[in-house]
Design a protein around this motif. Sequence first.
Motif, PDB file in Angstrom:
ATOM      1  N   ASP A   7       0.844  -1.193   0.000  1.00 21.84           N
ATOM      2  CA  ASP A   7       0.000   0.000   0.000  1.00 21.84           C
ATOM      3  C   ASP A   7       0.879   1.242   0.000  1.00 21.84           C
ATOM      4  N   ILE A   8       0.367   2.313  -0.570  1.00 25.98           N
ATOM      5  CA  ILE A   8       1.015   3.623  -0.521  1.00 25.98           C
ATOM      6  C   ILE A   8       0.339   4.395   0.605  1.00 25.98           C
ATOM      7  N   VAL A   9       1.148   4.901   1.541  1.00 25.56           N
ATOM      8  CA  VAL A   9       0.608   5.618   2.689  1.00 25.56           C
ATOM      9  C   VAL A   9       1.222   7.011   2.776  1.00 25.56           C
ATOM     10  N   GLU A  10       0.512   7.907   3.441  1.00 24.11           N
ATOM     11  CA  GLU A  10       1.021   9.258   3.677  1.00 24.11           C
ATOM     12  C   GLU A  10       1.279   9.396   5.169  1.00 24.11           C
ATOM     13  N   MET A  11       2.477   9.866   5.509  1.00 26.29           N
ATOM     14  CA  MET A  11       2.855  10.045   6.902  1.00 26.29           C
ATOM     15  C   MET A  11       2.599  11.496   7.319  1.00 26.29           C
ATOM     16  N   LYS A  12       2.548  11.751   8.633  1.00 27.82           N
ATOM     17  CA  LYS A  12       2.274  13.100   9.127  1.00 27.82           C
ATOM     18  C   LYS A  12       3.391  14.081   8.782  1.00 27.82           C
ATOM     19  N   LYS A  13       4.645  13.635   8.864  1.00 26.64           N
ATOM     20  CA  LYS A  13       5.778  14.503   8.544  1.00 26.64           C
ATOM     21  C   LYS A  13       6.371  14.111   7.199  1.00 26.64           C
ATOM     22  N   THR A  14       6.879  15.111   6.467  1.00 29.52           N
ATOM     23  CA  THR A  14       7.534  14.800   5.196  1.00 29.52           C
ATOM     24  C   THR A  14       8.941  14.276   5.467  1.00 29.52           C
ATOM     25  N   HIS A  15       9.456  13.514   4.535  1.00 31.85           N
ATOM     26  CA  HIS A  15      10.806  12.969   4.635  1.00 31.85           C
ATOM     27  C   HIS A  15      11.800  14.101   4.373  1.00 31.85           C
ATOM     28  N   PRO A  16      12.962  14.095   5.010  1.00 35.98           N
ATOM     29  CA  PRO A  16      13.951  15.164   4.792  1.00 35.98           C
ATOM     30  C   PRO A  16      14.368  15.364   3.329  1.00 35.98           C
ATOM     31  N   CYS A  17      14.129  14.398   2.469  1.00 29.22           N
ATOM     32  CA  CYS A  17      14.469  14.576   1.055  1.00 29.22           C
ATOM     33  C   CYS A  17      13.573  15.633   0.407  1.00 29.22           C
ATOM     34  N   LYS A  18      12.480  15.981   1.072  1.00 30.18           N
ATOM     35  CA  LYS A  18      11.528  17.017   0.644  1.00 30.18           C
ATOM     36  C   LYS A  18      10.858  16.740  -0.700  1.00 30.18           C
ATOM     37  N   LYS A  19      11.015  15.542  -1.197  1.00 30.44           N
ATOM     38  CA  LYS A  19      10.386  15.221  -2.472  1.00 30.44           C
ATOM     39  C   LYS A  19       8.995  14.639  -2.277  1.00 30.44           C
ATOM     40  N   SER A  20       8.795  13.948  -1.160  1.00 33.23           N
ATOM     41  CA  SER A  20       7.539  13.232  -1.004  1.00 33.23           C
ATOM     42  C   SER A  20       7.263  12.917   0.457  1.00 33.23           C
ATOM     43  N   ASN A  21       5.984  12.845   0.804  1.00 31.68           N
ATOM     44  CA  ASN A  21       5.609  12.313   2.099  1.00 31.68           C
ATOM     45  C   ASN A  21       4.803  11.028   1.893  1.00 31.68           C
ATOM     46  N   GLN A  22       4.967  10.433   0.714  1.00 26.64           N
ATOM     47  CA  GLN A  22       4.317   9.174   0.395  1.00 26.64           C
ATOM     48  C   GLN A  22       5.324   8.035   0.492  1.00 26.64           C
ATOM     49  N   TRP A  23       4.876   6.947   1.085  1.00 28.14           N
ATOM     50  CA  TRP A  23       5.728   5.793   1.336  1.00 28.14           C
ATOM     51  C   TRP A  23       5.008   4.525   0.897  1.00 28.14           C
ATOM     52  N   GLN A  24       5.779   3.503   0.542  1.00 29.62           N
ATOM     53  CA  GLN A  24       5.234   2.192   0.195  1.00 29.62           C
ATOM     54  C   GLN A  24       5.593   1.217   1.302  1.00 29.62           C
ATOM     55  N   ILE A  25       4.610   0.450   1.755  1.00 29.16           N
ATOM     56  CA  ILE A  25       4.859  -0.573   2.773  1.00 29.16           C
ATOM     57  C   ILE A  25       5.516  -1.762   2.091  1.00 29.16           C
ATOM     58  N   ILE A  26       6.739  -2.127   2.546  1.00 31.20           N
ATOM     59  CA  ILE A  26       7.456  -3.228   1.900  1.00 31.20           C
ATOM     60  C   ILE A  26       7.635  -4.439   2.818  1.00 31.20           C
ATOM     61  N   ARG A  27       7.314  -4.316   4.112  1.00 27.93           N
ATOM     62  CA  ARG A  27       7.395  -5.449   5.036  1.00 27.93           C
ATOM     63  C   ARG A  27       6.433  -5.210   6.170  1.00 27.93           C
TER      64      ARG A  27
END
Length: 59
Positions: A7-27
């Motif tokens: 699944d693609i999820v959105e976290m409350k804080k953005t990642h320091p890379c500043k490109k995205s706050n979207q993440w994929q669950i891999i485990r």
Amino acid sequence: MDYKLNDIVEMKKTHPCKKSNQWQIIRMGADIKIKCLGCGAVVMFPRREFEKKLKKVIV
């Protein structure tokens, strides 16, 4: 919230890379490993901490 592997999820804080706050669950298990869709960084959280930081499930 209901989420599952890949699944693609959105976290409350953005990642320091500043490109995205979207993440994929891999485990999933007692710990949850997620991958930043902006830079490819991988982070692992205990399930309880992940659920606190989760904003919403996108896909």
